[in-house]
Design a protein around this motif. Structure first.
Motif, PDB file in Angstrom:
ATOM      1  N   ALA A 162      14.318 -20.618 -25.353  1.00 43.13           N
ATOM      2  CA  ALA A 162      14.749 -21.008 -26.702  1.00 43.13           C
ATOM      3  C   ALA A 162      16.254 -20.861 -26.852  1.00 43.13           C
ATOM      4  O   ALA A 162      16.919 -21.694 -27.482  1.00 43.13           O
ATOM      5  CB  ALA A 162      14.025 -20.154 -27.740  1.00 43.13           C
ATOM      6  N   MET A 163      16.813 -19.810 -26.259  1.00 44.21           N
ATOM      7  CA  MET A 163      18.260 -19.602 -26.370  1.00 44.21           C
ATOM      8  C   MET A 163      19.018 -20.681 -25.601  1.00 44.21           C
ATOM      9  O   MET A 163      19.975 -21.260 -26.100  1.00 44.21           O
ATOM     10  CB  MET A 163      18.643 -18.208 -25.855  1.00 44.21           C
ATOM     11  CG  MET A 163      20.069 -17.878 -26.228  1.00 44.21           C
ATOM     12  SD  MET A 163      20.702 -16.355 -25.563  1.00 44.21           S
ATOM     13  CE  MET A 163      19.736 -15.115 -26.306  1.00 44.21           C
ATOM     14  N   LEU A 164      18.560 -20.957 -24.377  1.00 43.27           N
ATOM     15  CA  LEU A 164      19.222 -21.986 -23.567  1.00 43.27           C
ATOM     16  C   LEU A 164      19.126 -23.355 -24.233  1.00 43.27           C
ATOM     17  O   LEU A 164      20.052 -24.155 -24.168  1.00 43.27           O
ATOM     18  CB  LEU A 164      18.600 -22.036 -22.165  1.00 43.27           C
ATOM     19  CG  LEU A 164      19.097 -20.950 -21.206  1.00 43.27           C
ATOM     20  CD1 LEU A 164      18.338 -21.010 -19.889  1.00 43.27           C
ATOM     21  CD2 LEU A 164      20.595 -21.082 -20.956  1.00 43.27           C
ATOM     22  N   ASP A 165      18.009 -23.589 -24.891  1.00 41.99           N
ATOM     23  CA  ASP A 165      17.803 -24.853 -25.575  1.00 41.99           C
ATOM     24  C   ASP A 165      18.894 -25.072 -26.632  1.00 41.99           C
ATOM     25  O   ASP A 165      19.489 -26.139 -26.724  1.00 41.99           O
ATOM     26  CB  ASP A 165      16.419 -24.819 -26.223  1.00 41.99           C
ATOM     27  CG  ASP A 165      16.057 -26.147 -26.822  1.00 41.99           C
ATOM     28  OD1 ASP A 165      16.102 -27.138 -26.071  1.00 41.99           O
ATOM     29  OD2 ASP A 165      15.764 -26.196 -28.034  1.00 41.99           O
ATOM     30  N   ARG A 166      19.180 -24.040 -27.400  1.00 49.84           N
ATOM     31  CA  ARG A 166      20.191 -24.149 -28.451  1.00 49.84           C
ATOM     32  C   ARG A 166      21.608 -24.185 -27.890  1.00 49.84           C
ATOM     33  O   ARG A 166      22.434 -24.969 -28.320  1.00 49.84           O
ATOM     34  CB  ARG A 166      20.048 -23.005 -29.443  1.00 49.84           C
ATOM     35  CG  ARG A 166      18.823 -23.258 -30.312  1.00 49.84           C
ATOM     36  CD  ARG A 166      18.443 -22.066 -31.102  1.00 49.84           C
ATOM     37  NE  ARG A 166      17.211 -22.239 -31.844  1.00 49.84           N
ATOM     38  CZ  ARG A 166      16.013 -22.418 -31.355  1.00 49.84           C
ATOM     39  NH1 ARG A 166      15.847 -22.537 -30.045  1.00 49.84           N
ATOM     40  NH2 ARG A 166      14.957 -22.517 -32.125  1.00 49.84           N
ATOM     41  N   LEU A 167      21.813 -23.310 -26.919  1.00 49.81           N
ATOM     42  CA  LEU A 167      23.146 -23.199 -26.330  1.00 49.81           C
ATOM     43  C   LEU A 167      23.553 -24.471 -25.593  1.00 49.81           C
ATOM     44  O   LEU A 167      24.711 -24.884 -25.630  1.00 49.81           O
ATOM     45  CB  LEU A 167      23.127 -22.018 -25.346  1.00 49.81           C
ATOM     46  CG  LEU A 167      24.434 -21.336 -25.012  1.00 49.81           C
ATOM     47  CD1 LEU A 167      25.077 -20.774 -26.266  1.00 49.81           C
ATOM     48  CD2 LEU A 167      24.156 -20.213 -24.020  1.00 49.81           C
ATOM     49  N   THR A 168      22.595 -25.080 -24.928  1.00 47.55           N
ATOM     50  CA  THR A 168      22.946 -26.201 -24.052  1.00 47.55           C
ATOM     51  C   THR A 168      22.689 -27.567 -24.676  1.00 47.55           C
ATOM     52  O   THR A 168      22.906 -28.579 -24.030  1.00 47.55           O
ATOM     53  CB  THR A 168      22.175 -26.122 -22.706  1.00 47.55           C
ATOM     54  OG1 THR A 168      20.771 -26.153 -22.984  1.00 47.55           O
ATOM     55  CG2 THR A 168      22.507 -24.844 -21.955  1.00 47.55           C
ATOM     56  N   HIS A 169      22.255 -27.595 -25.934  1.00 51.59           N
ATOM     57  CA  HIS A 169      22.022 -28.883 -26.583  1.00 51.59           C
ATOM     58  C   HIS A 169      23.284 -29.745 -26.556  1.00 51.59           C
ATOM     59  O   HIS A 169      23.272 -30.906 -26.197  1.00 51.59           O
ATOM     60  CB  HIS A 169      21.527 -28.670 -28.024  1.00 51.59           C
ATOM     61  CG  HIS A 169      21.334 -29.949 -28.765  1.00 51.59           C
ATOM     62  ND1 HIS A 169      21.546 -30.061 -30.113  1.00 51.59           N
ATOM     63  CD2 HIS A 169      20.979 -31.180 -28.337  1.00 51.59           C
ATOM     64  CE1 HIS A 169      21.319 -31.316 -30.486  1.00 51.59           C
ATOM     65  NE2 HIS A 169      20.964 -32.004 -29.424  1.00 51.59           N
ATOM     66  N   ARG A 170      24.409 -29.138 -26.957  1.00 60.46           N
ATOM     67  CA  ARG A 170      25.697 -29.827 -26.859  1.00 60.46           C
ATOM     68  C   ARG A 170      26.644 -28.883 -26.168  1.00 60.46           C
ATOM     69  O   ARG A 170      27.242 -28.021 -26.794  1.00 60.46           O
ATOM     70  CB  ARG A 170      26.245 -30.125 -28.260  1.00 60.46           C
ATOM     71  CG  ARG A 170      25.463 -31.184 -28.987  1.00 60.46           C
ATOM     72  CD  ARG A 170      25.712 -31.055 -30.471  1.00 60.46           C
ATOM     73  NE  ARG A 170      25.221 -32.230 -31.167  1.00 60.46           N
ATOM     74  CZ  ARG A 170      25.968 -33.299 -31.408  1.00 60.46           C
ATOM     75  NH1 ARG A 170      27.230 -33.340 -31.043  1.00 60.46           N
ATOM     76  NH2 ARG A 170      25.457 -34.337 -32.030  1.00 60.46           N
ATOM     77  N   VAL A 171      26.759 -29.025 -24.857  1.00 64.32           N
ATOM     78  CA  VAL A 171      27.526 -28.031 -24.106  1.00 64.32           C
ATOM     79  C   VAL A 171      28.423 -28.673 -23.054  1.00 64.32           C
ATOM     80  O   VAL A 171      28.095 -29.717 -22.497  1.00 64.32           O
ATOM     81  CB  VAL A 171      26.563 -27.006 -23.447  1.00 64.32           C
ATOM     82  CG1 VAL A 171      25.847 -27.589 -22.239  1.00 64.32           C
ATOM     83  CG2 VAL A 171      27.274 -25.714 -23.062  1.00 64.32           C
TER      84      VAL A 171
END
Ligand code: ADP
Ligand code: MG
Length: 192
Positions: A162-171
């Protein structure tokens, strides 16, 4: 000047003092683009991944410094210090104030994710910070860990996902894979 003081950089580093020639794995054109700061308006994140000593903290600071110069609100913290602070304040219930303070930032720099594993509560609080920053504040995260190993410090696979999903959505990802700059300088000194 005020912005720079408020950012609480441990040491001020700028892109001028970064030797790109010494770290060819770093995507210099991408760094130059990010220094212009357009990612901040778009609430995009930056992830700096690589071995120790490869200039991740230097570049994160340089990006933060550039953002301050553009009048943005920046806050630098090590990930461990932030989690410790969150855990402490959770006990005395002033955690909401800290969250508000974090949410006011345009750029939040989380340095050194990965050296120290978090407790379950610590990982959840960090996830909260990342979740609240989503599409509000640009995060700059530095880490020595490839994604596959994030579970080792965050504990739960679900929370990591879940954290990676948010962090990497626009990265924007900057990878530094060379030898440690410090180590190389030490070797060069010894050769003299
Ligand atoms: P990391 O965060 O990846 O462990 P740092 O950014 O702390 O590495 O770099 C270690 C030291 O080496 C710092 O003093 C930093 O300023 C310096 N350094 C690293 N890479 C470079 C570089 N390419 N050019 C100039 N200084 C560098
Ligand atoms: Mg570092």
């Amino acid at each position: 000047m005020r912005r720079i003081k408020e950012a609480q950089f441990p040491v001020i580093k700028t892109s001028d003092s970064f030797d790109f020639g010494a770290q060819p794995s770093i995507n210099e054109p991408l760094v130059r683009e990010l220094l212009r700061g357009e990612y901040i308006g778009k609430k995009e994140n930056i992830l700096l991944v690589g071995n120790p000593g490869t200039g991740k903290t230097h570049l994160a600071t340089a990006l933060g410094f550039a953002a301050c110069s553009q009048g943005k609100r920046v806050r630098f913290t090590t990930t461990t210090a932030l989690v410790t602070q969150l855990l402490e304040q959770r006990e005395n219930r002033s955690v909401q104030r800290l969250y508000k303070q974090l949410q006011r930032q345009d750029v939040l720099i989380l340095d050194e994710l990965g050296y120290v594993p978090f407790s379950k509560a610590g990982a959840e609080l960090l996830f909260d910070v990342v979740g609240r920053a989503y599409e509000q504040t640009s995060l700059i995260v530095t880490t020595n860990l490839p994604f596959e190993q994030w579970t080792e410090v965050l504990g739960s696979e679900r929370l990591t996902g879940a954290m990676l999903d948010r962090l990497t959505h626009r990265v924007h990802i900057l990878e530094a894979n060379g030898e440690s700059y410090r180590l190389r300088q030490a070797k060069a000194r010894r050769r003299k």
